[in-house]
Scaffold this motif. Structure first.
Motif, PDB file in Angstrom:
ATOM      1  N   GLU A 170       0.827  -1.207   0.000  1.00 45.68           N
ATOM      2  CA  GLU A 170       0.000   0.000   0.000  1.00 45.68           C
ATOM      3  C   GLU A 170       0.856   1.249   0.000  1.00 45.68           C
ATOM      4  O   GLU A 170       0.493   2.264  -0.602  1.00 45.68           O
ATOM      5  CB  GLU A 170      -0.941  -0.042   1.207  1.00 45.68           C
TER       6      GLU A 170
ATOM      7  N   HIS B  95       1.818   1.632  -3.474  1.00 44.50           N
ATOM      8  CA  HIS B  95       0.620   2.090  -4.199  1.00 44.50           C
ATOM      9  C   HIS B  95       0.486   3.605  -4.066  1.00 44.50           C
ATOM     10  O   HIS B  95       0.304   4.339  -5.040  1.00 44.50           O
ATOM     11  CB  HIS B  95      -0.602   1.373  -3.618  1.00 44.50           C
TER      12      HIS B  95
ATOM     13  N   SER C 236      -7.395   3.611  -8.013  1.00 44.82           N
ATOM     14  CA  SER C 236      -7.207   4.113  -6.649  1.00 44.82           C
ATOM     15  C   SER C 236      -7.884   3.186  -5.644  1.00 44.82           C
ATOM     16  O   SER C 236      -9.053   2.818  -5.815  1.00 44.82           O
ATOM     17  CB  SER C 236      -7.796   5.526  -6.530  1.00 44.82           C
ATOM     18  N   ARG C 237      -7.150   2.846  -4.560  1.00 41.11           N
ATOM     19  CA  ARG C 237      -7.753   1.998  -3.538  1.00 41.11           C
ATOM     20  C   ARG C 237      -8.673   2.808  -2.637  1.00 41.11           C
ATOM     21  O   ARG C 237      -9.490   2.239  -1.910  1.00 41.11           O
ATOM     22  CB  ARG C 237      -6.675   1.292  -2.728  1.00 41.11           C
TER      23      ARG C 237
ATOM     24  N   GLY D   8     -11.645   3.818  -5.935  1.00 44.16           N
ATOM     25  CA  GLY D   8     -11.908   2.882  -7.017  1.00 44.16           C
ATOM     26  C   GLY D   8     -11.877   3.500  -8.400  1.00 44.16           C
ATOM     27  O   GLY D   8     -12.145   2.817  -9.400  1.00 44.16           O
TER      28      GLY D   8
END
Length: 301
Positions: free
Chosen positions: A18, A21, A61-62, A65
């Motif tokens: 993460e 990310h 994008s976490r 979305g």
């Protein structure tokens, strides 16, 4: 007085993946579908479609979305659009962002050869258009002018007439129609009726397609029966204007008939005329045509 410092610790710390990310998300200029489309001057549906078929691999994008695109996506879309502007199908356009330079060069060479062929066809059509314009110009002669000329053979395939339709293979007719404008609309009058001085009319008329020796060889058309051939030789050509091509009488053809009589000529074949133009004038439909017929000297008997 010093206040105590309170630190809130999240029970779930971000993982290494993460962290990467988030680092990746902040490293590039990230654009939404609509912003990338606006930057490239394309519809957002183009970006969505390219993504759906795998041309683009957006960052998701976490947090929300959403799909985000970076500069490399913009370059890929622009490159594909260049290929599409050259009329490459999308499957081939993909090559310009996924394959080797050698493969891209091969595709461009193939497209260049294809364009050369298309250009050759267009130039031939342009040449044919100029020829049709000369025939349109000949409507000025449609007041009973008769020409005495030598010319090559003509082939015709007739399908309609004053005596009804003729039995023709629709597929064969379609091949002739597909060759327009190198074929032309042809009309035929009966040789027997033309040679009969007592025949008052109306003359039997057949309509179909014709092609001259200028285009016959390169057309690839099957010129065997039921295609009719009129050999090359001496021709009389009558230019006429009429309100009814299917009701021609001796009065309509008088200049042709009188010229043949004065020169001692007989008609050797059915005519291979050509429709020159149709004009709507003062509420009346007028047909401009040339009546072309091979002739020879009368034999003394």
């Amino acid at each position: 007085m010093t206040l105590p410092c309170t630190i809130k610790i999240d029970a779930k710390m971000p993982t290494e993946a993460e962290h990467q990310h988030d680092a990746l998300f902040s490293r590039f200029i990230m654009l939404t579908v609509s912003k990338l489309a606006a930057a490239l001057g394309v519809h957002p549906d183009v970006i969505r479609h390219y993504t759906d078929i795998g041309l683009l691999n957006p960052f998701v994008s976490r947090q929300n979305g959403y799909r985000y695109f970076d500069e490399s996506d913009g370059l890929a879309v622009a490159t594909v659009r260049v290929a599409r502007s050259l009329e490459f199908p999308l499957a081939d356009a993909r090559t310009f962002i996924t394959r080797s330079i050698a493969e891209q060069q091969t595709l461009l060479e193939e497209r260049e050869r294809s364009l050369d062929q298309e250009i050759a066809v267009l130039l031939e059509k342009k040449r044919r258009l100029a020829k049709i314009r000369t025939f349109l110009k000949k409507t000025e002669l449609c007041s009973g002018v008769v020409e005495d000329v030598a010319r090559g053979p003509i082939w015709s395939l007739y399908a309609l007439g004053t005596k009804g339709t003729l039995k023709r293979d629709p597929k064969v007719l379609a091949t002739w129609a597909d060759k327009l404008p190198f074929t032309h609309i042809s009309l035929s009058l009966s040789r027997e009726e033309l040679n009969d001085p007592t025949f008052a009319g109306p003359y039997s008329v057949r309509l179909g397609y014709g092609i001259t020796d200028e285009y016959a060889a390169e057309s690839g058309l099957d010129l065997s029966s039921p295609v009719e051939t009129v050999p090359g030789g001496r021709f009389l050509i009558l230019y006429l204007k009429t309100a009814d091509l299917f009701a021609l009488t001796q009065d309509d053809l008088r200049p042709l008939l009188e010229t043949a009589r004065k020169l001692g000529l007989v008609f050797l074949n059915d005519t291979t005329g050509r429709l020159l133009a149709i004009e709507e004038k003062e509420g009346e439909t007028l047909y401009y045509a040339l009546i072309r017929v091979r002739v020879g000297l009368k034999t003394r008997g």
